[in-house]
Write a protein that holds these residues in place. Sequence first.
Motif, PDB file in Angstrom:
ATOM      1  N   THR A 130       0.728  -1.160  -0.028  1.00 60.88           N
ATOM      2  CA  THR A 130      -0.135   0.004   0.061  1.00 60.88           C
ATOM      3  C   THR A 130       0.880   1.208  -0.127  1.00 60.88           C
ATOM      4  O   THR A 130       0.395   2.442  -0.266  1.00 60.88           O
ATOM      5  N   LYS A 134      -2.945   1.791  -4.551  1.00 57.71           N
ATOM      6  CA  LYS A 134      -4.158   2.065  -3.980  1.00 57.71           C
ATOM      7  C   LYS A 134      -4.661   0.681  -3.246  1.00 57.71           C
ATOM      8  O   LYS A 134      -4.488  -0.450  -3.802  1.00 57.71           O
ATOM      9  N   THR A 135      -5.594   0.978  -2.411  1.00 61.39           N
ATOM     10  CA  THR A 135      -6.272  -0.230  -1.838  1.00 61.39           C
ATOM     11  C   THR A 135      -7.532  -0.298  -2.524  1.00 61.39           C
ATOM     12  O   THR A 135      -8.801  -0.389  -2.052  1.00 61.39           O
ATOM     13  N   THR A 136      -7.424  -0.459  -3.942  1.00 58.37           N
ATOM     14  CA  THR A 136      -8.460  -0.825  -4.846  1.00 58.37           C
ATOM     15  C   THR A 136      -8.718  -2.290  -5.356  1.00 58.37           C
ATOM     16  O   THR A 136      -7.524  -2.678  -5.380  1.00 58.37           O
ATOM     17  N   GLU A 147     -12.929   0.962  -4.337  1.00 60.10           N
ATOM     18  CA  GLU A 147     -12.034   1.541  -3.442  1.00 60.10           C
ATOM     19  C   GLU A 147     -12.510   0.633  -1.685  1.00 60.10           C
ATOM     20  O   GLU A 147     -13.714   0.761  -1.639  1.00 60.10           O
ATOM     21  N   TYR A 152      -9.549  -3.503   2.480  1.00 67.24           N
ATOM     22  CA  TYR A 152      -8.439  -4.196   1.653  1.00 67.24           C
ATOM     23  C   TYR A 152      -7.497  -4.798   2.794  1.00 67.24           C
ATOM     24  O   TYR A 152      -6.822  -5.850   2.204  1.00 67.24           O
ATOM     25  N   LYS A 246      -3.358  -7.138  -9.331  1.00 62.81           N
ATOM     26  CA  LYS A 246      -4.682  -6.664  -9.036  1.00 62.81           C
ATOM     27  C   LYS A 246      -5.940  -7.579  -9.748  1.00 62.81           C
ATOM     28  O   LYS A 246      -6.807  -7.129 -10.146  1.00 62.81           O
TER      29      LYS A 246
END
Length: 320
Positions: A130, A134-136, A147, A152, A246
């Motif tokens: 992180t 991003k925490t997506t 998000e 996350y 991701k």
Amino acid sequence: MEIKYLLAFGCSLVLTLLVMPKLIPFLHKIKFGQSVRKEGPKSHMAKTGTPTMGGIVFVLVPILVMAILNYKAFLTPEMLIVVFAYLGYALIGFIDDFLIVVKKNNDGLKPSMKFLMQSVLAVIFYFAYTQIAKTTIQIPVLHMTLELGFLYFILIFFMFTCESNAVNLTDGLDGLCAGTSLIAIAPFVIFALLQKNNDLAMFLLAVSGALLGYLRFNIHPAKIFMGDTGSLAIGGLLAASAMILKQEILLVLIGGVFVMELLSVVIQVTSFKATGKRVFRMSPLHHHFELGGMKETNVVLMFWCIGLIFAVVGLWLGVL
């Protein structure tokens, strides 16, 4: 495909094929053999004494190959996370295997201590990741990002701890874990190539080459087992790769066989504690089919096929 990818795969494969015939008799000599649990299928008692810790080879060989062919890959934050996840969970497994070999039983690390160590690594990798991302998460097919914020952290925590334990539980039959792991890694190689994450693709191919070489000696009748050293490492590698690429959601589908194995244990334990009755003849799930009369090799082949279906569907959803 560029020659460097083929070199990574080929060099790891050849090195593993060369090392294994030397390692197996050495492990026999120093009595690093597997202790088969008495609660398992009776047919498995014949496997007692089979050398374990074979995972050391397919953990170290790919790293050595990458260091020679593309050492600069290890200088990026993403690759450092992946490599340290691979090594970190391998180290936990090695400690567990070593204690089992020394004590000549299947106790090893206490479950609470093992889970604590897995959890600490999961937290470290979450905070490391992180800092650079991003925490997506990406929603497959819909091409949406969501998000998650603090959620996350929970997702990553369970990804690392559950995936490493799930792969570990799958390592119960000759060739089962190595084969399903090879199949599960393949979609992430393609995801990495599509995202132009060439370093990760190259590393995963190196791991695949070493795993294939190991599988040559692990298919029935197995001459060596990967031990927790190998199974925990693979779980950590898959979780880290899914996070970097991701593809967190698709990890559940692509690693469907591992999820099945983990759920079978959870269901079995929960049912027995709540009602005193077992849902399966024995858990993890592969033992259920064994005790139902299926040959070990047929169970392994069936699980490979199921794993292939999960991997293909997961890949398809990921590229739509």
